[in-house]
Design a protein around this motif. Structure first.
Motif, PDB file in Angstrom:
ATOM      1  N   CYS A 114      -1.186 -15.883  -3.317  1.00  0.00           N
ATOM      2  CA  CYS A 114       0.115 -15.226  -3.348  1.00  0.00           C
ATOM      3  C   CYS A 114       0.359 -14.622  -1.974  1.00  0.00           C
ATOM      4  CB  CYS A 114       0.119 -14.132  -4.422  1.00  0.00           C
ATOM      5  SG  CYS A 114       1.573 -13.060  -4.351  1.00  0.00           S
ATOM      6  N   CYS A 158      -0.059  -7.634  -3.079  1.00  0.00           N
ATOM      7  CA  CYS A 158      -0.527  -8.252  -4.322  1.00  0.00           C
ATOM      8  C   CYS A 158      -1.820  -7.596  -4.813  1.00  0.00           C
ATOM      9  CB  CYS A 158      -0.742  -9.749  -4.115  1.00  0.00           C
ATOM     10  SG  CYS A 158      -1.025 -10.682  -5.641  1.00  0.00           S
ATOM     11  N   ARG A 180      -6.704  -9.425 -11.483  1.00  0.00           N
ATOM     12  CA  ARG A 180      -6.937  -9.334 -10.040  1.00  0.00           C
ATOM     13  C   ARG A 180      -8.305  -8.724  -9.720  1.00  0.00           C
ATOM     14  NH1 ARG A 180      -1.223  -7.995 -10.220  1.00  0.00           N
ATOM     15  NH2 ARG A 180       0.007  -9.210  -8.740  1.00  0.00           N
ATOM     16  N   CYS A 214       3.356 -14.646  -6.802  1.00  0.00           N
ATOM     17  CA  CYS A 214       2.905 -14.669  -8.189  1.00  0.00           C
ATOM     18  C   CYS A 214       3.849 -13.907  -9.107  1.00  0.00           C
ATOM     19  CB  CYS A 214       1.489 -14.091  -8.292  1.00  0.00           C
ATOM     20  SG  CYS A 214       1.382 -12.302  -8.115  1.00  0.00           S
ATOM     21  N   CYS A 271       5.841  -9.090  -6.127  1.00  0.00           N
ATOM     22  CA  CYS A 271       5.214  -9.530  -4.881  1.00  0.00           C
ATOM     23  C   CYS A 271       6.251 -10.110  -3.918  1.00  0.00           C
ATOM     24  CB  CYS A 271       4.104 -10.536  -5.163  1.00  0.00           C
ATOM     25  SG  CYS A 271       2.577  -9.733  -5.706  1.00  0.00           S
TER      26      CYS A 271
HETATM   27 ZN   LIG Z   1       1.108 -11.536  -5.927  1.00  0.00          ZN
END
Ligand SMILES: [Zn+2]
Length: 126
Positions: free
Chosen positions: A7, A12, A20, A46, A50
């Protein structure tokens, strides 16, 4: 299998979601999402968040780089042509393709090849 990509969101890794959180037990960190594809910003982000993070950080510079709009653009007869077609069902006859001028409502016939050719246009201005 397609290649994984990151991403491009500048923050992010700071959005603390479970997916994540990666790494060895006891040494986990929140990391930038990596997938084979994304649904935002032309496949670069994503999530909408973001995409917005990126734009907040770089949007001004990107607009300056590619050209900032400094005066109103005008929709006129010269640039109001859009491609359209009439659905003719699943028979062997093809759909009727045409150019429609959104200002004058004039229609001009198009071949299917012209319809599919993204470089073919009747518009003579922006
Ligand atoms: Zn992201």
């Amino acid at each position: 299998m397609s290649e994984l990509k990151y991403c491009q969101g500048t923050k992010c890794h700071t959005h603390m979601t479970k997916d994540r959180l990666k790494g060895q037990q006891g040494n986990k960190t929140f990391q930038t999402r990596r997938r084979s594809g994304f649904y935002y910003g032309g496949g670069n982000f994503c999530s909408y968040n973001c995409q917005a993070d990126w734009f907040n950080d770089f949007g001004d510079r990107a607009i300056d780089h590619f050209g900032r709009t400094t005066e109103a653009k005008h929709l006129t007869e010269n640039n109001a042509w859009v491609k359209d077609y009439d659905w003719r069902g699943n028979s062997d006859t093809s759909h009727r393709h045409y150019y429609l001028n959104r200002i004058t409502r004039e229609q001009r016939p198009l071949t299917e090849a012209q319809y599919n050719d993204t470089n073919y246009t009747l518009n003579t201005g922006e």
